[in-house]
Design a protein around this motif. Structure first.
Motif, PDB file in Angstrom:
ATOM      1  N   SER A 299     -22.521  28.197   0.460  1.00 60.67           N
ATOM      2  CA  SER A 299     -23.101  26.870   0.692  1.00 60.67           C
ATOM      3  C   SER A 299     -22.056  25.812   1.041  1.00 60.67           C
ATOM      4  N   GLY A 300     -20.770  26.166   0.972  1.00 67.30           N
ATOM      5  CA  GLY A 300     -19.726  25.165   1.136  1.00 67.30           C
ATOM      6  C   GLY A 300     -19.402  24.456  -0.154  1.00 67.30           C
ATOM      7  N   PHE A 301     -19.978  24.896  -1.251  1.00 71.56           N
ATOM      8  CA  PHE A 301     -19.725  24.307  -2.568  1.00 71.56           C
ATOM      9  C   PHE A 301     -18.259  24.457  -2.956  1.00 71.56           C
ATOM     10  N   ILE A 302     -17.689  25.631  -2.770  1.00 71.29           N
ATOM     11  CA  ILE A 302     -16.282  25.874  -3.090  1.00 71.29           C
ATOM     12  C   ILE A 302     -15.506  26.321  -1.857  1.00 71.29           C
ATOM     13  N   PHE A 303     -16.087  27.248  -1.110  1.00 71.38           N
ATOM     14  CA  PHE A 303     -15.365  27.891  -0.020  1.00 71.38           C
ATOM     15  C   PHE A 303     -15.762  27.292   1.323  1.00 71.38           C
ATOM     16  N   ASP A 304     -14.764  27.041   2.156  1.00 73.52           N
ATOM     17  CA  ASP A 304     -14.973  26.394   3.446  1.00 73.52           C
ATOM     18  C   ASP A 304     -15.733  27.321   4.388  1.00 73.52           C
ATOM     19  N   ILE A 305     -16.871  26.839   4.899  1.00 72.76           N
ATOM     20  CA  ILE A 305     -17.697  27.657   5.796  1.00 72.76           C
ATOM     21  C   ILE A 305     -16.971  27.933   7.104  1.00 72.76           C
ATOM     22  N   ASN A 306     -16.178  26.994   7.599  1.00 74.65           N
ATOM     23  CA  ASN A 306     -15.479  27.184   8.878  1.00 74.65           C
ATOM     24  C   ASN A 306     -14.436  28.291   8.813  1.00 74.65           C
ATOM     25  N   SER A 307     -14.018  28.675   7.617  1.00 71.27           N
ATOM     26  CA  SER A 307     -13.030  29.736   7.477  1.00 71.27           C
ATOM     27  C   SER A 307     -13.668  31.120   7.391  1.00 71.27           C
ATOM     28  N   MET A 308     -14.993  31.176   7.387  1.00 71.58           N
ATOM     29  CA  MET A 308     -15.695  32.452   7.317  1.00 71.58           C
ATOM     30  C   MET A 308     -15.847  33.056   8.710  1.00 71.58           C
ATOM     31  N   PRO A 309     -16.100  34.358   8.795  1.00 68.82           N
ATOM     32  CA  PRO A 309     -16.395  34.970  10.104  1.00 68.82           C
ATOM     33  C   PRO A 309     -17.607  34.330  10.750  1.00 68.82           C
ATOM     34  N   ASN A 310     -17.669  34.375  12.085  1.00 71.33           N
ATOM     35  CA  ASN A 310     -18.747  33.704  12.811  1.00 71.33           C
ATOM     36  C   ASN A 310     -20.120  34.199  12.388  1.00 71.33           C
ATOM     37  N   TRP A 311     -20.275  35.515  12.192  1.00 69.30           N
ATOM     38  CA  TRP A 311     -21.590  36.050  11.833  1.00 69.30           C
ATOM     39  C   TRP A 311     -22.038  35.541  10.466  1.00 69.30           C
ATOM     40  N   LEU A 312     -21.055  35.334   9.570  1.00 68.80           N
ATOM     41  CA  LEU A 312     -21.409  34.841   8.247  1.00 68.80           C
ATOM     42  C   LEU A 312     -21.699  33.346   8.272  1.00 68.80           C
ATOM     43  N   GLN A 313     -21.038  32.623   9.187  1.00 67.35           N
ATOM     44  CA  GLN A 313     -21.358  31.204   9.351  1.00 67.35           C
ATOM     45  C   GLN A 313     -22.806  31.023   9.796  1.00 67.35           C
ATOM     46  N   TRP A 314     -23.284  31.873  10.696  1.00 71.15           N
ATOM     47  CA  TRP A 314     -24.684  31.814  11.107  1.00 71.15           C
ATOM     48  C   TRP A 314     -25.603  32.140   9.932  1.00 71.15           C
ATOM     49  N   LEU A 315     -25.179  33.092   9.101  1.00 71.71           N
ATOM     50  CA  LEU A 315     -26.005  33.485   7.960  1.00 71.71           C
ATOM     51  C   LEU A 315     -26.160  32.348   6.963  1.00 71.71           C
ATOM     52  N   THR A 316     -25.155  31.486   6.852  1.00 73.21           N
ATOM     53  CA  THR A 316     -25.235  30.381   5.891  1.00 73.21           C
ATOM     54  C   THR A 316     -26.359  29.401   6.221  1.00 73.21           C
ATOM     55  N   HIS A 317     -26.832  29.402   7.475  1.00 76.71           N
ATOM     56  CA  HIS A 317     -27.939  28.507   7.829  1.00 76.71           C
ATOM     57  C   HIS A 317     -29.246  28.924   7.155  1.00 76.71           C
ATOM     58  N   LEU A 318     -29.295  30.116   6.602  1.00 76.48           N
ATOM     59  CA  LEU A 318     -30.476  30.570   5.874  1.00 76.48           C
ATOM     60  C   LEU A 318     -30.409  30.207   4.392  1.00 76.48           C
ATOM     61  N   VAL A 319     -29.314  29.611   3.975  1.00 79.52           N
ATOM     62  CA  VAL A 319     -29.103  29.258   2.568  1.00 79.52           C
ATOM     63  C   VAL A 319     -29.469  27.791   2.374  1.00 79.52           C
ATOM     64  N   ALA A 320     -30.518  27.539   1.598  1.00 78.37           N
ATOM     65  CA  ALA A 320     -30.977  26.158   1.404  1.00 78.37           C
ATOM     66  C   ALA A 320     -29.907  25.301   0.749  1.00 78.37           C
ATOM     67  N   ALA A 321     -29.120  25.903  -0.137  1.00 76.41           N
ATOM     68  CA  ALA A 321     -28.098  25.131  -0.840  1.00 76.41           C
ATOM     69  C   ALA A 321     -27.054  24.564   0.109  1.00 76.41           C
ATOM     70  N   ARG A 322     -26.843  25.196   1.258  1.00 77.19           N
ATOM     71  CA  ARG A 322     -25.871  24.672   2.227  1.00 77.19           C
ATOM     72  C   ARG A 322     -26.251  23.253   2.636  1.00 77.19           C
ATOM     73  N   TYR A 323     -27.515  23.022   2.906  1.00 73.05           N
ATOM     74  CA  TYR A 323     -27.961  21.704   3.361  1.00 73.05           C
ATOM     75  C   TYR A 323     -27.900  20.684   2.222  1.00 73.05           C
ATOM     76  N   PHE A 324     -28.245  21.122   1.029  1.00 65.27           N
ATOM     77  CA  PHE A 324     -28.240  20.190  -0.099  1.00 65.27           C
ATOM     78  C   PHE A 324     -26.822  19.826  -0.508  1.00 65.27           C
ATOM     79  N   VAL A 325     -25.901  20.793  -0.464  1.00 65.43           N
ATOM     80  CA  VAL A 325     -24.504  20.491  -0.788  1.00 65.43           C
ATOM     81  C   VAL A 325     -23.945  19.466   0.195  1.00 65.43           C
ATOM     82  N   ALA A 326     -24.256  19.622   1.478  1.00 65.69           N
ATOM     83  CA  ALA A 326     -23.790  18.653   2.480  1.00 65.69           C
ATOM     84  C   ALA A 326     -24.337  17.260   2.185  1.00 65.69           C
ATOM     85  N   ILE A 327     -25.607  17.184   1.792  1.00 69.59           N
ATOM     86  CA  ILE A 327     -26.206  15.885   1.461  1.00 69.59           C
ATOM     87  C   ILE A 327     -25.550  15.296   0.220  1.00 69.59           C
ATOM     88  N   LEU A 328     -25.363  16.110  -0.816  1.00 68.87           N
ATOM     89  CA  LEU A 328     -24.780  15.616  -2.062  1.00 68.87           C
ATOM     90  C   LEU A 328     -23.368  15.092  -1.846  1.00 68.87           C
TER      91      LEU A 328
END
Length: 368
Positions: A299-328
């Protein structure tokens, strides 16, 4: 009256029964896959903005040094206003600003002043980016002087400015993200056991012969956990503000509204799992793998999403917490940045509608 009875019933049955088999066999596999492929503490391909004024061979050479570095993904901006807008919208993580007299100072062997503005929401990443920028500039300067036959003794002064988290405190970055993890636990993990528990105990059939309908059953499952989740959010907010001294620069009303959207999405995910799984063990295991672990790791809570592989970065869009962490993180540390809040809130609303709607449809099919 029916709904009140269902809510009271569910409020008394918030229990979880973890299995040692899952811990011994399935959980290590999931953790190895997630940590092996998705977790990186290195700051790679950091999006960084350059404001150089008029293009000169010297400024283009410096930008080229960043382009050839594995640590940066530079973008040039015409002026500081556009660069600041990109930094506020999280499109870049830092700005390198070269003064107009940069080429003249370089050619006349005078001290150089390079301004660096870093997004300090992630304190650890801000320190890393600051160090990487300084090392890249120094390495470029050394090679530039060697190419032009000069001694590499020119003094360089890097003037850093940390935005959003000027004290570079990790607590200010981590505590807002913890709110998302806590609400995920309350919302998804606990509700995942609701319908499965009813199937195991045989009480669902008993409910269906009562005057209550499916809509009341669904609300009876959701409302207690929604209240519990919002209570956990309020407690987390109070602790963040008064115990950890994390600033809240955005609107409290916007925060509560977005928290409600995220909690509905989490409840919908947990309820869908519980509708599909008739076994509490299976429901709990699926909930941990599909909600809690992604919320913690992807979700980007601890680990930087941009440092993940591209396929996993796309997968993070299915994680609701990613959007809420960005808002928080935006509301706590930057303020009401609508270019970040609105798209993420819309994504949460869509996910909440989808999961609750699918759960309602699945309840019809499973009870026929």
């Amino acid at each position: 009256m029916h709904l009140r009875g269902l809510i009271r019933k569910e409020s008394l049955q918030i229990l979880r029964d973890p299995s040692s088999i899952a811990i011994a066999f399935l959980m290590p596999i999931v953790l190895l896959l997630l940590f092996g492929y998705g977790v990186s503490l290195d700051a790679n391909h950091v999006p960084i903005g350059f404001v150089t004024g008029a293009a000169t061979p010297q400024s283009e050479s410096l930008v080229g040094a960043f382009r050839h570095s594995a640590y940066f993904k530079p973008t040039q901006y015409a002026n500081m206003a556009r660069a600041r807008e990109a930094l506020m919208a999280h499109r870049i993580d830092a700005i390198v600003h070269l003064q107009d007299d940069f080429p003249a100072r370089l050619l006349t062997h005078r001290p150089l002043a390079i301004q660096l503005i870093v997004n300090g929401v992630d304190a650890n990443k801000a320190r890393i980016v600051q160090g990487y920028v300084g090392a890249t500039v120094q390495d470029w300067l050394t090679r530039y002087q060697q190419i032009h036959g000069r001694e590499s003794s020119m003094p360089v002064t890097l003037i850093p400015r940390i935005w959003f988290n000027s004290e570079v405190r990790s607590r200010d970055y981590l505590v807002p993200g913890l709110v998302a993890v806590i609400m995920t636990l309350i919302g998804a993990l606990l509700t995942a056991l609701v319908m499965a528990r009813e199937w195991e105990r045989g009480t669902l059939e008993a409910l269906m012969v009562t005057p209550v309908n499916l809509r009341e059953i669904l609300l009876g499952k959701l409302i207690p956990y929604f209240i519990l989740g919002m209570g956990g959010m309020v407690l987390s907010l109070v602790m963040a503000l008064w115990l950890f001294n994390v600033p809240l620069r955005g609107s409290l009303i916007v925060l509560v509204f977005c928290a409600a959207l995220f909690l509905l999405a989490a409840l919908g995910m947990g309820l869908l799992i519980s509708v599909i799984a008739r076994n509490q063990f299976v429901a709990a295991l699926v909930a941990i793998i599909t909600t809690f672990l992604p919320a913690f790791l992807l979700s980007g809570f601890i680990f930087d999403i941009n440092s993940m592989p591209n396929w996993l970065q796309w997968l993070t869009h299915l994680v609701a917490a990613r959007y809420f962490v960005a808002i928080l993180q935006t509301l706590f540390l930057a303020g009401n940045v609508w270019s970040v809040i609105l798209p993420n809130a819309l994504a949460l609303a869509i996910m909440a509608t989808f999961f609750i709607g699918v759960s309602r449809l699945r309840m019809n099919k499973r009870l026929e």
